[in-house]
Scaffold this motif. Sequence first.
Motif, mmCIF file in Angstrom:
data_model
loop_
_atom_site.group_PDB
_atom_site.id
_atom_site.type_symbol
_atom_site.label_atom_id
_atom_site.label_comp_id
_atom_site.label_asym_id
_atom_site.label_seq_id
_atom_site.Cartn_x
_atom_site.Cartn_y
_atom_site.Cartn_z
ATOM 1 N N THR A 55 0.774 -1.056 0.469
ATOM 2 C CA THR A 55 -0.075 0.156 -0.427
ATOM 3 C C THR A 55 0.713 1.242 -0.454
ATOM 4 O OG1 THR A 55 0.103 -0.355 2.542
ATOM 5 C CG2 THR A 55 -1.817 -0.740 1.931
ATOM 6 N N ASP A 56 0.046 2.011 -0.376
ATOM 7 C CA ASP A 56 0.524 3.579 0.101
ATOM 8 C C ASP A 56 1.023 4.613 1.177
ATOM 9 O OD1 ASP A 56 -1.925 3.711 0.440
ATOM 10 O OD2 ASP A 56 -2.449 5.533 -0.453
ATOM 11 N N LYS A 57 0.512 3.174 2.151
ATOM 12 C CA LYS A 57 0.425 3.599 3.575
ATOM 13 C C LYS A 57 1.888 2.987 3.555
ATOM 14 C CE LYS A 57 -2.170 3.228 7.790
ATOM 15 N NZ LYS A 57 -1.607 1.937 8.635
ATOM 16 N N SER A 58 2.407 1.892 3.426
ATOM 17 C CA SER A 58 3.435 1.623 3.918
ATOM 18 C C SER A 58 4.430 2.438 3.147
ATOM 19 C CB SER A 58 3.755 -0.198 3.568
ATOM 20 O OG SER A 58 3.950 -0.490 1.681
ATOM 21 N N GLU A 59 4.249 2.328 1.983
ATOM 22 C CA GLU A 59 6.169 3.214 1.792
ATOM 23 C C GLU A 59 6.101 5.108 2.905
ATOM 24 O OE1 GLU A 59 6.682 5.047 -2.806
ATOM 25 O OE2 GLU A 59 5.133 5.727 -2.299
ATOM 26 N N ALA A 60 4.769 5.029 2.701
ATOM 27 C CA ALA A 60 4.396 6.779 4.117
ATOM 28 C C ALA A 60 5.483 6.114 5.143
ATOM 29 C CB ALA A 60 2.860 7.428 4.132
ATOM 30 N N GLU A 61 4.921 5.452 5.411
ATOM 31 C CA GLU A 61 5.459 5.126 7.055
ATOM 32 C C GLU A 61 6.921 4.950 6.537
ATOM 33 O OE1 GLU A 61 4.057 4.243 10.078
ATOM 34 O OE2 GLU A 61 5.682 4.054 10.777
ATOM 35 N N ALA A 62 7.264 4.339 5.878
ATOM 36 C CA ALA A 62 8.614 3.637 5.538
ATOM 37 C C ALA A 62 9.701 5.309 4.631
ATOM 38 C CB ALA A 62 9.454 3.441 4.009
ATOM 39 N N VAL A 63 9.205 6.189 4.518
ATOM 40 C CA VAL A 63 9.706 7.343 3.835
ATOM 41 C C VAL A 63 9.916 8.407 5.803
ATOM 42 C CG1 VAL A 63 9.411 9.448 3.609
ATOM 43 C CG2 VAL A 63 8.823 7.412 2.138
#
Length: 462
Positions: free
Chosen positions: A219-227
């Motif tokens: 998900t986009d959420k997983s990207e945001a969390e990692a960033v």
Amino acid sequence: MSIYIKNGKVVYDSSVKNLNILVEDEHIKKIDIPENFDEAEINDSKIIDAEGRYVLPGMIDAHTHYLLKSRNAVTADDFYSGSLAAAFGGVTTFIDYIDDQHDRDNTLKESMENRKDEARDAVVDYSLHQVITHFDDEIARELREIKEQGVNSIKIFTTYRKEGYLLEKENLYELFKISKQLELLPTVHAEDNEIIENNEEKYKAQDKTGIEYHPDIRTDKSEAEAVKNIGELIDIMGMPAYIAHLSSKLGLQALKQQQSEGRDLYAETTPHYLVLNREFLEREDGYLYFMTPPLRTKEDNESLWRGLTDDHVDVVATDHCAFTEAQKKIGDDSFDILPGIPGSETLLPLVHHFGSEKGLDIVDIVNKLSKNPAKIFGLYPRKGSLKEGTDADIIIFDPELTRPLDSIFMHSMAEYSPYKHIEVKGFPVTTISRGEILINEGAYRGFRGHGQFIEAEKSSLF
Ligand SMILES: [Zn+2]
């Protein structure tokens, strides 16, 4: 040999000027207004008439995977075909990867030598990022060694635990400490592993494993969390980092948040996150549009364009990872399929065609595709600029030339084009690499092995 390029609109020092360029052997000897060249100077030169078209520094594809070995498969493009396609797209430098995961028995330096050997047929110049998937004192020592050999950036993954790529959090801290000391720029594949593994279990339990679910799993959420996590880490460490292939609006929001809090976080996106969306995964040939992170929505496309125009995103590179249609077609299950699409040849044409409508002018495009990556990856001003004394990596770009991006016109050995539905206006016609005319008005006259490994200097971000 010398080349004299006249009648061009040259992107020079962040503006467009009517300048002529004299190339001698591998370098730019002189760049000046036409009146300042006299007959005697250009007497023996091959004369190229740019006919009012743009003359630009060669593009840099800062993220390629030529000859990638993945899951018992090898990509269709090796260093020859990949870099040949790149040259047709106006790319005169690419940055590929040394993968420590495939080469655990060797030192990093040995892996680097192997990779350079694999790249010996490259048509244009290249540099290398070092992938780091595990960390110990030995790696710390070896990083010093490869830095001396001209590798100044590393790549880490916050995901792919099962595949062996994830660098565990405690190791991440130690690695960043060393990379700060050595001034090696960390580049990050940013997706949160925990979120993704949870989703994987959930979707598998419901039998929702088709490729159309890929964006719901990764998900986009997983990207945001990692960033966000990387931003917090570099805040503690007091150092810069670079997010590779940012794919989503949420990821961009997380990036902007980190930047607004003063963190030295920089980012790249790719053409496919700007012009393709997840609806392609629903098609019968959806497997051709499968990569990681996955395609998102049109809203994400728009958001990433804005990220570029307002300078939160610094670079567009391709993540070129070309498999053939037959290789991609092995299944419609997102857990089996080979991820990746070709991109180097269409990088500049796509960003120019669509970017022009979004408010990027030719100078902005040169910044995002040439100057910024050159600076960030320690190649500037040798690459990414047109200045006296720098490498004569020069392209002529015709902003009026229209071209369908169908695979019959393309040079990747993937032999399919994810952009076949698009006809662009604007295409490079001539590519000069270190004073060698590789492509002249669309005709290839380069040769295997012209490309050289370029030792990177320290990143401008340190
Ligand atoms: Zn990649």
